[in-house]
Design a protein around this motif. Structure first.
Motif, PDB file in Angstrom:
ATOM      1  N   PHE A  27      36.512  63.024-115.472  1.00 39.25           N
ATOM      2  CA  PHE A  27      36.012  64.174-114.706  1.00 39.25           C
ATOM      3  C   PHE A  27      35.419  63.726-113.375  1.00 39.25           C
ATOM      4  O   PHE A  27      35.640  64.372-112.335  1.00 39.25           O
ATOM      5  N   SER A  28      34.687  62.614-113.383  1.00 36.73           N
ATOM      6  CA  SER A  28      34.092  62.108-112.137  1.00 36.73           C
ATOM      7  C   SER A  28      35.172  61.693-111.147  1.00 36.73           C
ATOM      8  O   SER A  28      35.088  61.994-109.950  1.00 36.73           O
ATOM      9  N   ALA A  29      36.189  60.977-111.662  1.00 42.72           N
ATOM     10  CA  ALA A  29      37.274  60.560-110.776  1.00 42.72           C
ATOM     11  C   ALA A  29      37.999  61.783-110.201  1.00 42.72           C
ATOM     12  O   ALA A  29      38.316  61.832-108.996  1.00 42.72           O
ATOM     13  N   PHE A  30      38.246  62.765-111.047  1.00 42.57           N
ATOM     14  CA  PHE A  30      38.902  63.987-110.559  1.00 42.57           C
ATOM     15  C   PHE A  30      38.041  64.689-109.519  1.00 42.57           C
ATOM     16  O   PHE A  30      38.560  65.202-108.509  1.00 42.57           O
ATOM     17  N   ALA A 126      29.073  60.733 -96.422  1.00 37.91           N
ATOM     18  CA  ALA A 126      27.625  60.711 -96.230  1.00 37.91           C
ATOM     19  C   ALA A 126      26.879  61.071 -97.513  1.00 37.91           C
ATOM     20  O   ALA A 126      25.754  60.622 -97.741  1.00 37.91           O
ATOM     21  N   ARG A 127      27.499  61.910 -98.306  1.00 38.20           N
ATOM     22  CA  ARG A 127      26.837  62.351 -99.541  1.00 38.20           C
ATOM     23  C   ARG A 127      27.375  61.649-100.792  1.00 38.20           C
ATOM     24  O   ARG A 127      27.096  62.077-101.912  1.00 38.20           O
ATOM     25  N   GLY A 133      25.524  59.718-107.993  1.00 40.99           N
ATOM     26  CA  GLY A 133      24.345  59.793-108.853  1.00 40.99           C
ATOM     27  C   GLY A 133      24.384  60.995-109.774  1.00 40.99           C
ATOM     28  O   GLY A 133      24.061  60.908-110.964  1.00 40.99           O
ATOM     29  N   VAL A 134      24.780  62.151-109.202  1.00 38.24           N
ATOM     30  CA  VAL A 134      24.872  63.366-110.022  1.00 38.24           C
ATOM     31  C   VAL A 134      25.933  63.213-111.100  1.00 38.24           C
ATOM     32  O   VAL A 134      25.712  63.540-112.285  1.00 38.24           O
ATOM     33  N   ALA A 139      27.351  62.178-116.693  1.00 38.39           N
ATOM     34  CA  ALA A 139      28.102  61.380-117.671  1.00 38.39           C
ATOM     35  C   ALA A 139      27.177  60.846-118.765  1.00 38.39           C
ATOM     36  O   ALA A 139      27.500  60.890-119.964  1.00 38.39           O
ATOM     37  N   LEU A 140      25.997  60.330-118.342  1.00 41.26           N
ATOM     38  CA  LEU A 140      25.045  59.821-119.332  1.00 41.26           C
ATOM     39  C   LEU A 140      24.516  60.943-120.219  1.00 41.26           C
ATOM     40  O   LEU A 140      24.355  60.763-121.442  1.00 41.26           O
TER      41      LEU A 140
END
Length: 413
Positions: A27-30, A126-127, A133-134, A139-140
């Protein structure tokens, strides 16, 4: 019930956690790919608008709509960091020095290059730390929630297995659980419980038959042994010739040894050997001499020398009755199967050894039916000896080689 290192519960929790982490990473990669694609689409649309604006002016360029867009007749007027990369390869997107980022539209719709330096317009880069982090926190959190759910589910799913394992582990041989399958769910665990219940029923029936047998055998064997022992004792108290007295004494010793053997073997069959006299210091020499005398008749007519290398002070802590049976078994085997040569009985702390120069016996010595060449028995002696030694806490090791004799070692721990 303590869970082992690779318990089913831990495996279920680990599988849930790994799946959650893998899903979160995907999901993060997507998400990153999506925001970068949206940003690039924004710049492409902006440059398309710029191209349409320049086409309205004809062949001569006009002022671009945005300040970060510049017009170049050829690549020689490009900024140095862009020119260096542009001349080295093809493409429309380039990373310059000091964080600059270029999008280039080559001549086509308009007869010149459009170059957009969009480093100040970038949103994702920039973000990126904040986005990462979000996504990492999500994920954690997802992994933690999934692990908690997996633990709850695994505990709920394996609780019947734990109860079944506890029930089986704490089942006493004489008090096996009966009719317990109905307490378990109607699923695979219930099927396992039903299978175990049927096995327990068969074992309980077998134990009941065995207990009846041992009780009856104990009564039927002890009664004639008591008669033989009593009659031999009365006969020994009468005046007899030396040869007759010796034979009567052999009957007395043999009846006592048989009574001890019956008691121990019946206890072994009932799995309550621990109820026989506990371990105690036993002098080796008197016991060895008694066993040798008891079985000396097996050497009649043989050229066999018996060597007893046991000191009068040699002692071992063990169950006397069990040791007597074991030693009688080993010595009688050695005497019976040695036609000529030597039988040596020696003690070296913590081992008592019986070695003979007989023909040896076949491999798999501890199995029922293993016996020496020419043996008239059923080959059960060494099988019983191994089981009795294991139950009595005495180590039994037997080495045998065809034509080289047999060496038996009783090891006291």
């Amino acid at each position: 019930m303590s869970a082992p290192n690779h318990s089913l519960r831990r495996r279920i929790v680990a599988a849930f956690t790994v799946f959650a982490l893998a899903t979160a990473l995907c999901f993060s990669a997507f998400s990153l790919i999506f925001v970068y694609t949206v940003e690039d689409s924004f710049f492409h649309n902006m440059l398309r608008q710029e191209v349409d604006h320049q086409r309205q002016a004809g062949a001569s360029p006009i002022k671009p709509l945005r300040d970060f867009v510049s017009i170049h007749r050829d690549s020689s007027t490009f900024p140095p960091d862009l020119a260096r990369q542009f001349n080295a390869g093809a493409g429309r997107e380039f990373f310059g020095d000091a964080g600059r980022h270029y999008h280039v539209v080559p001549p086509g719709a308009v007869p010149y290059y459009l170059v957009a330096e969009v480093s100040r317009e970038l949103v994702v880069r920039a973000r990126l730390p904040f986005i990462a982090g979000v996504l990492g926190a999500l994920a954690l959190a997802m992994a933690a929630l999934t692990a908690g759910f997996g633990y709850w589910l695994a505990r709920r799913a394996t609780a019947p297995l734990d109860r079944l394992a506890h029930l089986v582990a704490h089942a006493a041989p004489g008090q096996l659980p009966r009719s317990f399958a109905g307490d378990f769910p109607d699923n695979e665990i219930g099927a396992l419980a039903k299978g175990l219940e049927q096995a327990m029923d068969r074992i309980a029936e077998f134990i009941e038959r065995e207990q009846h047998f041992t009780r009856d055998a104990s009564h039927e064997l002890r009664t004639p042994l008591a008669v033989v022992s009593g009659a031999a004792g009365l006969l020994a108290s009468q005046p007899l010739a030396p040869q007759q007295a010796a034979q009567v004494q052999r009957i007395v010793v043999a009846s006592e040894a048989m009574a001890q053997s019956v008691d121990t073997l019946l206890a072994l069959a009932r799995e309550d050997l621990g109820q026989t006299p506990s371990a105690e210091p036993v002098l080796m020499l008197p016991l060895v001499e008694s066993v040798v005398v008891q079985h000396a008749h097996l050497l009649d007519g043989k050229a066999v020398k018996v060597v007893v290398d046991v000191d009068a002070k040699d002692c071992a802590v063990c169950r006397r009755v069990a040791l007597s049976i074991l030693l009688s078994n080993l010595v009688s085997n050695a005497f019976a199967h040695t036609m000529a040569g030597q039988v040596r009985i020696s003690f070296e702390q913590p081992c008592l050894m019986v070695a003979d120069s007989g023909p040896g016996i076949q491999p798999r010595l501890h199995r029922a039916g293993a016996k020496g060449e020419g043996s008239t028995g059923f080959g059960l002696g060494l099988s019983i000896a191994h089981r009795l030694a294991a139950r009595s806490g005495i180590g039994l090791e037997i080495d045998s080689e065809a034509g080289a004799g047999t060496r038996a070692v009783l090891r006291f721990t």
